[in-house]
Design a protein around this motif. Structure first.
Motif, PDB file in Angstrom:
ATOM      1  N   VAL A   9      19.011 -38.957   0.147  1.00  7.39           N
ATOM      2  CA  VAL A   9      19.247 -39.010   1.589  1.00  7.39           C
ATOM      3  C   VAL A   9      18.740 -40.322   2.163  1.00  7.39           C
ATOM      4  O   VAL A   9      19.396 -40.949   2.998  1.00  7.39           O
ATOM      5  CB  VAL A   9      18.585 -37.797   2.286  1.00  7.39           C
ATOM      6  N   GLY A  13      21.212 -42.974   3.870  1.00  4.02           N
ATOM      7  CA  GLY A  13      21.009 -43.386   5.259  1.00  4.02           C
ATOM      8  C   GLY A  13      20.887 -44.889   5.401  1.00  4.02           C
ATOM      9  O   GLY A  13      21.421 -45.493   6.336  1.00  4.02           O
ATOM     10  N   THR A  14      20.178 -45.502   4.460  1.00  2.00           N
ATOM     11  CA  THR A  14      20.030 -46.963   4.493  1.00  2.00           C
ATOM     12  C   THR A  14      21.370 -47.655   4.286  1.00  2.00           C
ATOM     13  O   THR A  14      21.725 -48.595   5.019  1.00  2.00           O
ATOM     14  CB  THR A  14      19.029 -47.420   3.417  1.00  2.00           C
ATOM     15  N   PHE A  17      23.540 -47.268   7.360  1.00  2.00           N
ATOM     16  CA  PHE A  17      23.118 -48.154   8.444  1.00  2.00           C
ATOM     17  C   PHE A  17      23.551 -49.593   8.194  1.00  2.00           C
ATOM     18  O   PHE A  17      23.913 -50.321   9.115  1.00  2.00           O
ATOM     19  CB  PHE A  17      21.599 -48.075   8.622  1.00  2.00           C
ATOM     20  N   VAL A  28      25.468 -41.220  11.178  1.00  2.00           N
ATOM     21  CA  VAL A  28      25.187 -40.760   9.809  1.00  2.00           C
ATOM     22  C   VAL A  28      23.683 -40.733   9.510  1.00  2.00           C
ATOM     23  O   VAL A  28      23.181 -39.725   9.008  1.00  2.00           O
ATOM     24  CB  VAL A  28      25.970 -41.612   8.782  1.00  2.00           C
ATOM     25  N   PRO A  29      22.905 -41.777   9.810  1.00  2.00           N
ATOM     26  CA  PRO A  29      21.467 -41.676   9.544  1.00  2.00           C
ATOM     27  C   PRO A  29      20.780 -40.572  10.350  1.00  2.00           C
ATOM     28  O   PRO A  29      19.861 -39.926   9.844  1.00  2.00           O
ATOM     29  CB  PRO A  29      20.919 -43.054   9.933  1.00  2.00           C
ATOM     30  N   LEU A  32      21.595 -37.348   8.567  1.00  2.00           N
ATOM     31  CA  LEU A  32      20.819 -37.255   7.332  1.00  2.00           C
ATOM     32  C   LEU A  32      19.338 -36.990   7.614  1.00  2.00           C
ATOM     33  O   LEU A  32      18.676 -36.275   6.855  1.00  2.00           O
ATOM     34  CB  LEU A  32      20.986 -38.532   6.508  1.00  2.00           C
ATOM     35  N   ALA A  33      18.817 -37.533   8.692  1.00  2.00           N
ATOM     36  CA  ALA A  33      17.431 -37.250   9.074  1.00  2.00           C
ATOM     37  C   ALA A  33      17.275 -35.767   9.436  1.00  2.00           C
ATOM     38  O   ALA A  33      16.251 -35.149   9.128  1.00  2.00           O
ATOM     39  CB  ALA A  33      17.006 -38.136  10.237  1.00  2.00           C
ATOM     40  N   GLU A  36      17.119 -33.862   6.247  1.00  2.00           N
ATOM     41  CA  GLU A  36      15.800 -34.054   5.640  1.00  2.00           C
ATOM     42  C   GLU A  36      14.734 -33.224   6.363  1.00  2.00           C
ATOM     43  O   GLU A  36      13.823 -32.684   5.728  1.00  2.00           O
ATOM     44  CB  GLU A  36      15.426 -35.534   5.660  1.00  2.00           C
TER      45      GLU A  36
END
Length: 109
Positions: A9, A13-14, A17, A28-29, A32-33, A36
């Motif tokens: 994840v 996410g990275t 971004f 998207v990040p 994903l956060a 998580e």
């Protein structure tokens, strides 16, 4: 398993971004956060759960002192180190010391 998922994840996410166009670069990040955060809450709730098997699961259980160093809990006799109590008393398991249960006289209630 959960560590691997968390790492994936983070990497996803990275990459999102860095390489996605503007609106998706943020959406998207954040999504994903959220995933998580759910994973973390599940992991924390599983850590707090009492053991379901083994001697550690007997901590807090009540039984009857069957002998000078034996306690009977739910029909099974276990070796015990008696802190307080006499044979025939209702006792409570307060700890596990190796393969012995540490018991003391149970409080009424």
């Amino acid at each position: 398993m959960l560590r691997l998922f968390g790492l994936l994840v983070l990497i996803g996410g990275t990459l999102a971004f860095l390489f996605l166009p503007w609106p998706w670069r943020v959406v998207v990040p954040i999504a994903l956060a959220g995933v998580e955060a759910i994973e973390l809450s599940i992991w924390l709730s599983l850590r707090r759960r009492r053991p379901l098997s083994g001697h550690e699961a007997l901590v807090g259980e009540r039984g009857v002192l069957a002998g000078p160093s034996r306690v009977r809990i739910r029909g099974t006799s276990y070796p015990a180190r008696v802190v307080d109590g006499e044979v025939g008393d209702r006792v409570e398991v307060v700890a596990v010391d190796g393969m012995n249960l540490v018991v003391r006289r149970a409080r009424e209630g």
